[in-house]
Design a protein around this motif. Structure first.
Motif, PDB file in Angstrom:
ATOM      1  N   ASP A  79      -0.925  -5.717 -10.998  1.00  0.00           N
ATOM      2  CA  ASP A  79      -1.264  -6.118  -9.630  1.00  0.00           C
ATOM      3  C   ASP A  79      -1.047  -5.011  -8.607  1.00  0.00           C
ATOM      4  O   ASP A  79      -1.301  -5.208  -7.418  1.00  0.00           O
ATOM      5  CB  ASP A  79      -0.446  -7.351  -9.224  1.00  0.00           C
ATOM      6  N   HIS A  80      -0.575  -3.844  -9.037  1.00  0.00           N
ATOM      7  CA  HIS A  80      -0.343  -2.730  -8.114  1.00  0.00           C
ATOM      8  C   HIS A  80      -1.651  -2.068  -7.679  1.00  0.00           C
ATOM      9  O   HIS A  80      -1.646  -1.250  -6.753  1.00  0.00           O
ATOM     10  CB  HIS A  80       0.557  -1.683  -8.758  1.00  0.00           C
ATOM     11  N   LEU A  81      -2.753  -2.406  -8.352  1.00  0.00           N
ATOM     12  CA  LEU A  81      -4.031  -1.760  -8.067  1.00  0.00           C
ATOM     13  C   LEU A  81      -5.058  -2.761  -7.557  1.00  0.00           C
ATOM     14  O   LEU A  81      -5.072  -3.926  -7.968  1.00  0.00           O
ATOM     15  CB  LEU A  81      -4.581  -1.076  -9.329  1.00  0.00           C
ATOM     16  N   THR A  82      -5.927  -2.281  -6.661  1.00  0.00           N
ATOM     17  CA  THR A  82      -7.077  -3.054  -6.184  1.00  0.00           C
ATOM     18  C   THR A  82      -8.326  -2.516  -6.866  1.00  0.00           C
ATOM     19  O   THR A  82      -8.487  -1.301  -7.012  1.00  0.00           O
ATOM     20  CB  THR A  82      -7.221  -2.918  -4.654  1.00  0.00           C
ATOM     21  N   HIS A  83      -9.219  -3.420  -7.274  1.00  0.00           N
ATOM     22  CA  HIS A  83     -10.431  -3.009  -7.998  1.00  0.00           C
ATOM     23  C   HIS A  83     -11.677  -3.603  -7.342  1.00  0.00           C
ATOM     24  O   HIS A  83     -11.696  -4.783  -6.968  1.00  0.00           O
ATOM     25  CB  HIS A  83     -10.373  -3.486  -9.449  1.00  0.00           C
ATOM     26  N   TYR A  84     -12.706  -2.777  -7.225  1.00  0.00           N
ATOM     27  CA  TYR A  84     -14.019  -3.245  -6.780  1.00  0.00           C
ATOM     28  C   TYR A  84     -15.013  -2.923  -7.884  1.00  0.00           C
ATOM     29  O   TYR A  84     -15.103  -1.765  -8.336  1.00  0.00           O
ATOM     30  CB  TYR A  84     -14.437  -2.583  -5.472  1.00  0.00           C
ATOM     31  N   PRO A 134      -1.167  13.130  -1.192  1.00  0.00           N
ATOM     32  CA  PRO A 134      -2.532  12.680  -0.932  1.00  0.00           C
ATOM     33  C   PRO A 134      -2.820  11.336  -1.601  1.00  0.00           C
ATOM     34  O   PRO A 134      -2.267  11.014  -2.650  1.00  0.00           O
ATOM     35  CB  PRO A 134      -3.387  13.802  -1.538  1.00  0.00           C
ATOM     36  N   ARG A 135      -3.682  10.571  -0.968  1.00  0.00           N
ATOM     37  CA  ARG A 135      -4.107   9.292  -1.538  1.00  0.00           C
ATOM     38  C   ARG A 135      -5.252   9.542  -2.512  1.00  0.00           C
ATOM     39  O   ARG A 135      -6.067  10.429  -2.316  1.00  0.00           O
ATOM     40  CB  ARG A 135      -4.544   8.344  -0.412  1.00  0.00           C
ATOM     41  N   ASN A 136      -5.303   8.736  -3.549  1.00  0.00           N
ATOM     42  CA  ASN A 136      -6.291   8.982  -4.592  1.00  0.00           C
ATOM     43  C   ASN A 136      -7.157   7.756  -4.845  1.00  0.00           C
ATOM     44  O   ASN A 136      -6.817   6.631  -4.486  1.00  0.00           O
ATOM     45  CB  ASN A 136      -5.616   9.439  -5.892  1.00  0.00           C
ATOM     46  N   ILE A 137      -8.296   8.005  -5.472  1.00  0.00           N
ATOM     47  CA  ILE A 137      -9.241   6.966  -5.860  1.00  0.00           C
ATOM     48  C   ILE A 137      -9.524   7.115  -7.352  1.00  0.00           C
ATOM     49  O   ILE A 137      -9.612   8.229  -7.870  1.00  0.00           O
ATOM     50  CB  ILE A 137     -10.556   7.066  -5.042  1.00  0.00           C
ATOM     51  N   PHE A 138      -9.595   5.985  -8.057  1.00  0.00           N
ATOM     52  CA  PHE A 138      -9.943   5.986  -9.479  1.00  0.00           C
ATOM     53  C   PHE A 138     -11.413   5.602  -9.611  1.00  0.00           C
ATOM     54  O   PHE A 138     -11.882   4.672  -8.940  1.00  0.00           O
ATOM     55  CB  PHE A 138      -9.108   4.967 -10.252  1.00  0.00           C
ATOM     56  N   LYS A 143      -1.197  -0.065  -1.736  1.00  0.00           N
ATOM     57  CA  LYS A 143      -0.644   0.526  -0.509  1.00  0.00           C
ATOM     58  C   LYS A 143      -1.661   1.400   0.210  1.00  0.00           C
ATOM     59  O   LYS A 143      -1.480   1.730   1.393  1.00  0.00           O
ATOM     60  CB  LYS A 143       0.606   1.346  -0.833  1.00  0.00           C
ATOM     61  N   ASN A 144      -2.744   1.779  -0.486  1.00  0.00           N
ATOM     62  CA  ASN A 144      -3.791   2.613   0.104  1.00  0.00           C
ATOM     63  C   ASN A 144      -5.055   1.802   0.405  1.00  0.00           C
ATOM     64  O   ASN A 144      -6.175   2.320   0.355  1.00  0.00           O
ATOM     65  CB  ASN A 144      -4.139   3.776  -0.837  1.00  0.00           C
ATOM     66  N   ASN A 145      -4.880   0.515   0.735  1.00  0.00           N
ATOM     67  CA  ASN A 145      -6.040  -0.361   0.945  1.00  0.00           C
ATOM     68  C   ASN A 145      -6.953   0.133   2.064  1.00  0.00           C
ATOM     69  O   ASN A 145      -8.181   0.068   1.947  1.00  0.00           O
ATOM     70  CB  ASN A 145      -5.573  -1.786   1.246  1.00  0.00           C
ATOM     71  N   GLU A 146      -6.389   0.627   3.142  1.00  0.00           N
ATOM     72  CA  GLU A 146      -7.219   1.115   4.241  1.00  0.00           C
ATOM     73  C   GLU A 146      -8.088   2.284   3.772  1.00  0.00           C
ATOM     74  O   GLU A 146      -9.285   2.356   4.080  1.00  0.00           O
ATOM     75  CB  GLU A 146      -6.343   1.545   5.415  1.00  0.00           C
ATOM     76  N   TYR A 147      -7.486   3.175   3.032  1.00  0.00           N
ATOM     77  CA  TYR A 147      -8.190   4.344   2.471  1.00  0.00           C
ATOM     78  C   TYR A 147      -9.296   3.902   1.519  1.00  0.00           C
ATOM     79  O   TYR A 147     -10.452   4.335   1.627  1.00  0.00           O
ATOM     80  CB  TYR A 147      -7.160   5.219   1.768  1.00  0.00           C
TER      81      TYR A 147
END
Length: 275
Positions: A118-123, A161-165, A184-188
């Motif tokens: 649950d630590h990650l958000t996925h689209y 830096p914030r990252n994207i997978f 934690k990087n939802n805005e990004y």
């Protein structure tokens, strides 16, 4: 960068883990039906991060070796110039390794927690049958969204830096393009996503361009690639080399997707599906 034919079993493989741990870590999606479970998506992200971390360490070691031999038989001024250049590259990759190791450690620590997925958000972009014509995965620090807006200043070394997978995958003939980020990087993450979804007619071009501009770990269908014109092939190679010549992203880098990806629907993992 150039394309060459490769066996299916060789694509996107790396020697970062022994067979025992590779099987154990990624069996959720390699040995089971892909159900888009949080566990499977978490493991895909961890694998993408490990691949990039491993590649950076390999390149760093290569540059360390080059530093000892790059200026052999050169005059003194040329030696200074080459040593400065190689030292800059070594420092760049040293910082990259440190940052990716922080992200990697964050994922690994969460393994010890209940519901660590649950630590990650996925689209998720679900694709039509027969698509995509390319596969790839990565984890990287995106500095500009696809509208050209700055997301973060990677020159500020005091901030992590914030990252994207990114995982563009296919299971049993069903293709998916999956974007993921730390909660934690939802805005990004949402800024990147909104720049992709800004125009319904350009979503597929944006996904295609995102992959070929930023994902070095990309593999394409031989039949799709061989049907491209020489101009299209040249344009494709220029996309993957843009970071050698450009200081920042430009919306002019977005290219038509060349019938390589076709989106059926897309949605957040826990949200209503958007057609």
């Amino acid at each position: 960068m150039s394309f060459k034919k490769m066996g299916l079993g060789q694509a996107s493989t790396f020697a970062g883990f022994c067979e025992k741990h590779d099987n154990k870590l990624f069996e959720s999606f390699e040995k089971n039906n892909f159900q888009k479970s949080r566990k499977q998506l978490f493991d895909l992200c961890y694998r993408a991060l490990c691949i990039e971390h491993y590649h950076m360490k390999s390149v760093f070691n290569f540059f360390q070796y080059m530093k000892q031999h790059i200026d052999n038989q050169e005059d003194f001024d040329q030696q200074i110039e080459r040593q400065i250049s190689i030292n800059c590259l070594i420092k760049f990759y040293k910082i990259g390794i440190k940052n990716s190791n922080n992200h990697k450690s964050e994922l690994e620590k969460s393994f010890l927690e209940p519901k660590h997925e649950d630590h990650l958000t996925h689209y998720i972009f679900e694709l039509h049958k027969g698509y995509p014509a390319f596969l790839g995965c990565t984890c990287f620090n995106m500095e500009f969204d696809l509208c050209g807006n700055r997301l973060q200043n990677l020159g500020n070394l005091s901030d992590l830096p914030r990252n994207i997978f990114i995982n563009c995958v296919s299971f049993d003939g069903q293709g998916f393009f999956i974007l993921s980020w730390f909660n934690k990087n939802n805005e990004y993450g949402n800024k990147i996503l909104n720049s992709i979804l800004k125009s319904k007619n350009s979503i597929e071009d944006n996904l295609f361009s995102l992959c070929f501009l930023y994902v070095q770990n990309t593999y394409v269908s031989p039949s799709w690639y061989e049907n491209l014109t020489d101009f299209q092939k040249s344009d494709l190679e220029k996309m993957q080399m843009f970071w050698n010549d450009d200081d920042k992203f430009s919306i002019h880098l977005i290219k038509p997707n060349l019938d390589s990806i076709k989106v059926k629907n897309h949605y957040f993992l826990t949200s209503t599906t958007y057609k």
